[in-house]
Design a protein around this motif. Structure first.
Motif, PDB file in Angstrom:
ATOM      1  N   LEU A 115      -3.431  15.727  -6.353  1.00 52.56           N
ATOM      2  CA  LEU A 115      -3.237  14.447  -6.613  1.00 52.56           C
ATOM      3  C   LEU A 115      -4.466  13.774  -7.159  1.00 52.56           C
ATOM      4  N   ASP A 116      -4.363  12.814  -7.934  1.00 51.56           N
ATOM      5  CA  ASP A 116      -5.465  11.868  -8.316  1.00 51.56           C
ATOM      6  C   ASP A 116      -5.343  10.449  -8.127  1.00 51.56           C
ATOM      7  N   LEU A 117      -4.119  10.143  -7.604  1.00 49.23           N
ATOM      8  CA  LEU A 117      -3.983   8.853  -6.861  1.00 49.23           C
ATOM      9  C   LEU A 117      -2.980   9.022  -5.304  1.00 49.23           C
ATOM     10  N   VAL A 118      -3.372   8.184  -4.196  1.00 54.64           N
ATOM     11  CA  VAL A 118      -2.418   8.305  -3.319  1.00 54.64           C
ATOM     12  C   VAL A 118      -1.112   8.009  -3.642  1.00 54.64           C
ATOM     13  N   PRO A 119      -0.038   8.926  -3.262  1.00 52.75           N
ATOM     14  CA  PRO A 119       1.259   8.659  -3.566  1.00 52.75           C
ATOM     15  C   PRO A 119       1.676   7.197  -3.122  1.00 52.75           C
ATOM     16  N   HIS A 254       7.353  13.442  -2.248  1.00 51.12           N
ATOM     17  CA  HIS A 254       6.439  12.161  -2.302  1.00 51.12           C
ATOM     18  C   HIS A 254       6.598  11.422  -3.704  1.00 51.12           C
ATOM     19  N   ALA A 255       5.883  10.336  -3.901  1.00 49.75           N
ATOM     20  CA  ALA A 255       6.218   9.450  -5.138  1.00 49.75           C
ATOM     21  C   ALA A 255       5.667  10.085  -6.412  1.00 49.75           C
ATOM     22  N   ASP A 256       4.852  11.243  -6.267  1.00 46.58           N
ATOM     23  CA  ASP A 256       4.292  11.772  -7.402  1.00 46.58           C
ATOM     24  C   ASP A 256       5.255  13.066  -7.933  1.00 46.58           C
ATOM     25  N   GLY A 411       3.517  12.037 -12.476  1.00 45.75           N
ATOM     26  CA  GLY A 411       4.821  11.865 -12.754  1.00 45.75           C
ATOM     27  C   GLY A 411       5.600  12.329 -11.711  1.00 45.75           C
ATOM     28  N   GLY A 412       7.054  12.113 -11.779  1.00 41.25           N
ATOM     29  CA  GLY A 412       7.913  12.337 -10.978  1.00 41.25           C
ATOM     30  C   GLY A 412       8.746  11.324 -10.041  1.00 41.25           C
ATOM     31  N   ALA A 413       9.468  11.674  -9.194  1.00 38.57           N
ATOM     32  CA  ALA A 413      10.359  10.672  -8.687  1.00 38.57           C
ATOM     33  C   ALA A 413       9.584   9.524  -7.946  1.00 38.57           C
ATOM     34  N   ALA A 414       9.811   8.278  -7.993  1.00 32.65           N
ATOM     35  CA  ALA A 414       9.106   7.150  -7.712  1.00 32.65           C
ATOM     36  C   ALA A 414       9.944   6.174  -6.796  1.00 32.65           C
TER      37      ALA A 414
END
Length: 635
Positions: A115-119, A254-256, A411-414
């Motif tokens: 991760l490079d952002l907190v989801p 998660h959101a990522d 990317g991925g489900a948000a």
């Protein structure tokens, strides 16, 4: 009602309100409540009617909000409040219900997860739950009622049911596939028979009702009311901590787009206690405005007021081209400082005294020109290196520019991510105009209460909404996602650090004059909360609007700074406006270089407010008509 007589000035240089207010400004001398849901308002007012004070009422209303607005807040989330007591009206205090990052929430761990952002959703994004302990602390120290009586309203609606909001159904429709495919405990809780409940269907939450009953029972046999509430707080921590630690160890979506395990432990939850702090204050045109410290975004409102204080009244009217432009530019400057200087202070390392000073405000004011800025322009503090700007991304998955904090999502489900504040095409009717359309898909709740004795409280509960993370079995609710406020970069004042509070966007407000509280107000809206409150304050304190007129008036805000919520993008020069601002004003903003998004006629802001006139004892309340959900009551 009109604002307190001491809180009005000439409206000669402001555009008069267009047409009658959508609702009356309530007036009375007994007690007033305004909130984002009519059931919470009615419950709080019922407490006042039965002899409770403002703090009893606010706590009762807040727990009801957990039940009736589950898409906007929950017991696993957080809250901040600002209040004054009748015994010390000139000393505003902050109720701190923002939990810190868990011990296992390190930058290294998140990076090891790719991760490079907190989801924006999932238990890995959860701060330690803080709202319930904060409300119980306030009740213990400043309320008068027993805990069981205060919680009876929420327990009743959770066990016996309440009509589900259309917006809850709409939210569930958006995340139903996520629940079915990845979050089965949430599907079991929110999709009876596998289907989204229709608007108006009666829904219950028996697990939460049972939990509240058990917490109340833990205080039985106590020597006094204070001890009973402390026992309840301990029981809450133990039950929630045990259930959370056992559940979040299972990886989930998660959101990522990836599956991760949470890091929350029972020890994290057991180790948190809510607390009080002195409010951060600044003066504006003779008024004192009280906010949280720099662990919240509240001082950004104070900074914007200090910048605007040096302009003539005519330049402060948000309903005009010059006023809207000036306000937008001041907000950009205040938010730029928020993003490089604010954070949970270690010692005294957030230079708020300097950032809110007259000389600094004058230098910032001089940066406002005739055209819209498309830069993020934080100020310098003498003797201090300016921290790096956050990543400036205009799209979901672009690369961060060199020298910025890392943060492009993979990317991925948000589904279920963030604090959704965009308007949706959903028709609503106000009492006076059935043609009004454009409801806000909100993100947070708010409640304000004032009683006949002079107690006043403004509070903004949030986090732990049903789309935050999977429902924890045995609790009936999920964890929040406040850690997405933090950056995975050690150089940022908002870096993810175990034990430190993420910089929250929750930001209630109190206004005082000559040591007397006049107004308590607030709004949901993430990064927009202080922006919409700024419009209210300018219209009431400078323009002479009544509170209801100010709430009804056309709203606007800037998006020309990195958002606080995943995926944390920005729109250079971005301005979001209600269409009722008018074609001429909007065209003028566009000529000045603002990148304008029209949100609809009634789309922005969900403010409520209560008032008190110290000269007469007259109390007042007003609430937002947008979405036909917020409500004020009193007598």
């Amino acid at each position: 009602m009109h604002a307190p007589s001491s809180a009005t000035s000439s409206a000669s240089s402001f555009t008069p309100p267009v047409g009658p207010a959508t609702r009356p400004d309530l007036q009375g001398t007994f007690g007033m409540v305004g909130s984002t849901h009519w059931i919470a308002t009615a419950s709080a007012q019922a407490v006042l009617e039965r002899g409770g004070n403002a703090f009893d009422a606010a706590v009762a209303g807040a727990f009801v909000l957990h039940v009736v607005e589950p898409h906007l807040n929950g017991p696993g989330g957080d809250m901040t409040g600002v209040f004054v007591t009748a015994d010390a009206p000139s000393a505003p205090r902050v109720l701190m219900g923002q939990g810190p990052a868990p011990a296992g929430a390190t930058i290294e761990h998140f990076r090891s997860e790719g991760l490079d952002l907190v989801p924006g959703s999932g238990a890995l994004a959860a701060a330690v739950p803080g709202s319930v302990d904060a409300w119980l602390l306030l009740l213990r120290d400043h309320g008068t009622w027993d805990l069981g009586d205060v919680l009876a309203y929420a327990v009743g609606y959770a066990r016996d049911g309440h009509p589900v909001l259309g917006r809850v159904s709409a939210t569930l429709s958006m995340v139903a596939d996520l629940f079915r495919d990845h979050w089965p405990t949430s599907a079991a809780r929110w999709l009876p028979d596998g289907e989204v409940p229709a608007p108006g269907a009666v829904v219950t939450n028996p697990e939460y009702a049972d939990l509240l009953d058990a917490v109340v029972a833990a205080g039985s046999g106590a020597a006094d009311r204070r001890q009973a509430i402390d026992r309840a707080r301990a029981a809450w921590r133990e039950r929630v901590g045990t259930a959370v630690e056992a559940f979040v160890r299972t990886p989930h979506r998660h959101a990522d787009g990836g599956d991760h395990a949470g890091v929350m432990t029972a020890a994290d939850i057991a180790g948190f206690e809510a607390s009080y702090e002195d409010a951060c204050t600044a003066t504006f045109r003779g008024y004192t405005v009280a906010k949280t410290g720099a662990w919240g975004q509240g001082p950004a409102l104070l900074a914007a007021l200090k910048i605007l204080e040096g302009f003539d009244d005519a330049a402060l009217d948000p309903s005009t081209e010059i006023g809207a432009h000036t306000v937008l530019e001041a907000q950009k400057l205040a938010m730029a400082d928020r993003d490089v200087w604010y954070g949970d202070p270690a010692g005294d390392d957030v230079p708020l005294t300097y950032l809110l000073g007259e000389d600094y405000a004058a230098r910032r004011r001089a940066l406002i020109g005739d055209t819209a800025s498309r830069e993020v322009r934080p100020g310098d503090v003498p003797g201090r290196p300016t921290p790096p700007l956050p990543a400036l991304r205009t799209e979901y998955a672009t690369s961060a520019p060199a020298g910025s904090l890392p943060g492009a999502p993979t990317g991925g489900a948000a589904a279920g991510v963030g604090e959704p504040t965009v308007p949706v095409a959903e028709p609503v009717e106000t009492p006076d105009s059935p043609d009004h359309t454009g409801a806000t898909r909100g993100d947070t709740c708010h409640i304000d209460v004032v009683d006949r004795w002079g107690n006043m409280v403004s509070a903004t509960p949030s986090g732990g909404w049903l789309q935050s993370s999977p429902t924890v079995p045995g609790l009936g609710f999920c964890l929040g996602t406040r850690l997405q406020m933090t950056w995975l970069d050690e150089a940022s004042p908002s870096a993810l650090v175990p034990g430190r509070r993420p910089r929250t966007t929750l930001t209630p407000t109190l206004v005082l004059r000559d040591g007397e509280p006049l107004i308590a107000l607030g709004s949901p809206g993430g990064d927009q909360q202080d922006q919409w409150q700024l419009l209210f304050l300018l219209r009431v304190l400078v323009g002479g609007y009544t509170p209801q007129q100010a709430i009804d008036a056309p709203a606007l805000h800037t998006t020309s700074f990195p958002g606080s919520f995943w995926p944390r993008t920005w729109t250079p020069g971005g301005a979001v406006v209600e269409d009722r601002l008018g074609d001429d004003v909007i065209a003028g903003l566009e000529r000045r270089g603002h990148v304008v998004t029209r949100a609809g006629d009634w789309a922005l802001g969900r403010l409520s407010a209560v008032t008190r006139d110290p000269a007469t004892g007259l109390l007042g309340a007003a609430a937002n008509p947008r979405g036909a959900q917020g409500y004020a009551a009193g007598r």
